[in-house]
Design a protein around this motif. Sequence first.
Motif, PDB file in Angstrom:
ATOM      1  N   THR A  58      -8.570  46.890  14.065  1.00  0.00           N
ATOM      2  CA  THR A  58      -7.607  46.775  13.645  1.00  0.00           C
ATOM      3  C   THR A  58      -7.285  45.701  14.538  1.00  0.00           C
ATOM      4  OG1 THR A  58      -6.725  47.568  15.880  1.00  0.00           O
ATOM      5  CG2 THR A  58      -7.229  49.119  14.304  1.00  0.00           C
ATOM      6  N   THR A  59      -6.047  45.131  15.017  1.00  0.00           N
ATOM      7  CA  THR A  59      -5.878  43.323  15.204  1.00  0.00           C
ATOM      8  C   THR A  59      -6.287  43.634  16.759  1.00  0.00           C
ATOM      9  OG1 THR A  59      -3.909  44.098  15.466  1.00  0.00           O
ATOM     10  CG2 THR A  59      -5.031  42.567  13.042  1.00  0.00           C
ATOM     11  N   SER A  60      -6.130  44.668  17.189  1.00  0.00           N
ATOM     12  CA  SER A  60      -6.227  44.764  18.999  1.00  0.00           C
ATOM     13  C   SER A  60      -7.228  45.501  19.514  1.00  0.00           C
ATOM     14  CB  SER A  60      -4.954  45.221  19.187  1.00  0.00           C
ATOM     15  OG  SER A  60      -4.018  45.944  19.087  1.00  0.00           O
ATOM     16  N   SER A  61      -7.933  46.352  18.094  1.00  0.00           N
ATOM     17  CA  SER A  61      -8.486  47.449  19.304  1.00  0.00           C
ATOM     18  C   SER A  61      -9.951  47.607  18.043  1.00  0.00           C
ATOM     19  CB  SER A  61      -8.189  49.047  19.168  1.00  0.00           C
ATOM     20  OG  SER A  61      -7.164  48.604  19.523  1.00  0.00           O
ATOM     21  N   VAL A  62     -11.215  47.490  18.711  1.00  0.00           N
ATOM     22  CA  VAL A  62     -12.361  48.458  17.623  1.00  0.00           C
ATOM     23  C   VAL A  62     -12.478  50.405  18.009  1.00  0.00           C
ATOM     24  CG1 VAL A  62     -14.197  48.695  17.549  1.00  0.00           C
ATOM     25  CG2 VAL A  62     -13.817  46.737  18.021  1.00  0.00           C
ATOM     26  N   ILE A  63     -12.093  51.230  17.428  1.00  0.00           N
ATOM     27  CA  ILE A  63     -12.199  51.981  17.049  1.00  0.00           C
ATOM     28  C   ILE A  63     -13.572  52.870  16.984  1.00  0.00           C
ATOM     29  CG2 ILE A  63     -11.219  54.396  16.475  1.00  0.00           C
ATOM     30  CD1 ILE A  63      -8.451  52.633  15.911  1.00  0.00           C
ATOM     31  N   LEU A  64     -14.195  53.721  18.300  1.00  0.00           N
ATOM     32  CA  LEU A  64     -15.411  54.448  18.105  1.00  0.00           C
ATOM     33  C   LEU A  64     -14.850  55.887  18.065  1.00  0.00           C
ATOM     34  CD1 LEU A  64     -17.384  52.590  20.586  1.00  0.00           C
ATOM     35  CD2 LEU A  64     -17.514  52.330  17.869  1.00  0.00           C
ATOM     36  N   SER A  65     -15.762  56.526  17.137  1.00  0.00           N
ATOM     37  CA  SER A  65     -16.411  57.955  17.164  1.00  0.00           C
ATOM     38  C   SER A  65     -17.371  58.129  17.685  1.00  0.00           C
ATOM     39  CB  SER A  65     -15.904  58.934  16.101  1.00  0.00           C
ATOM     40  OG  SER A  65     -17.113  58.744  15.036  1.00  0.00           O
ATOM     41  N   GLU A  66     -18.043  59.973  18.307  1.00  0.00           N
ATOM     42  CA  GLU A  66     -18.944  60.393  18.658  1.00  0.00           C
ATOM     43  C   GLU A  66     -19.025  59.477  20.053  1.00  0.00           C
ATOM     44  OE1 GLU A  66     -21.752  61.738  15.771  1.00  0.00           O
ATOM     45  OE2 GLU A  66     -19.977  61.709  14.770  1.00  0.00           O
TER      46      GLU A  66
END
Length: 90
Positions: A31-39
């Motif tokens: 996103t404009t402010s975050s990196v989203i990771l799973s596992e």
Amino acid sequence: MKEDLEQYLKQKIVLDTRSSWMYIGVLEAVTTSSVILSEVDVHDSKETSTSKELYVLVSKTTGIKANRNLVYVNLEYVMSFSALDDVIQF
């Protein structure tokens, strides 16, 4: 950096941050402010005598030891990233 990260969606990546914390997981979104990771393996290198480089190499060799299902990392704190497949054995 956002556009560069998006090229690695659904791949296993390593995020290096400004702090001792590093993240190894599957890139789900940026996103404009975050990196989203799973596992995700969330790792504080201050908590161990193993270097970040060796820790990443072991993760590539033996697999990610996830300790979180989902993590949002502040994009401002990301210093670098790479695909886990791009880690070179030394």
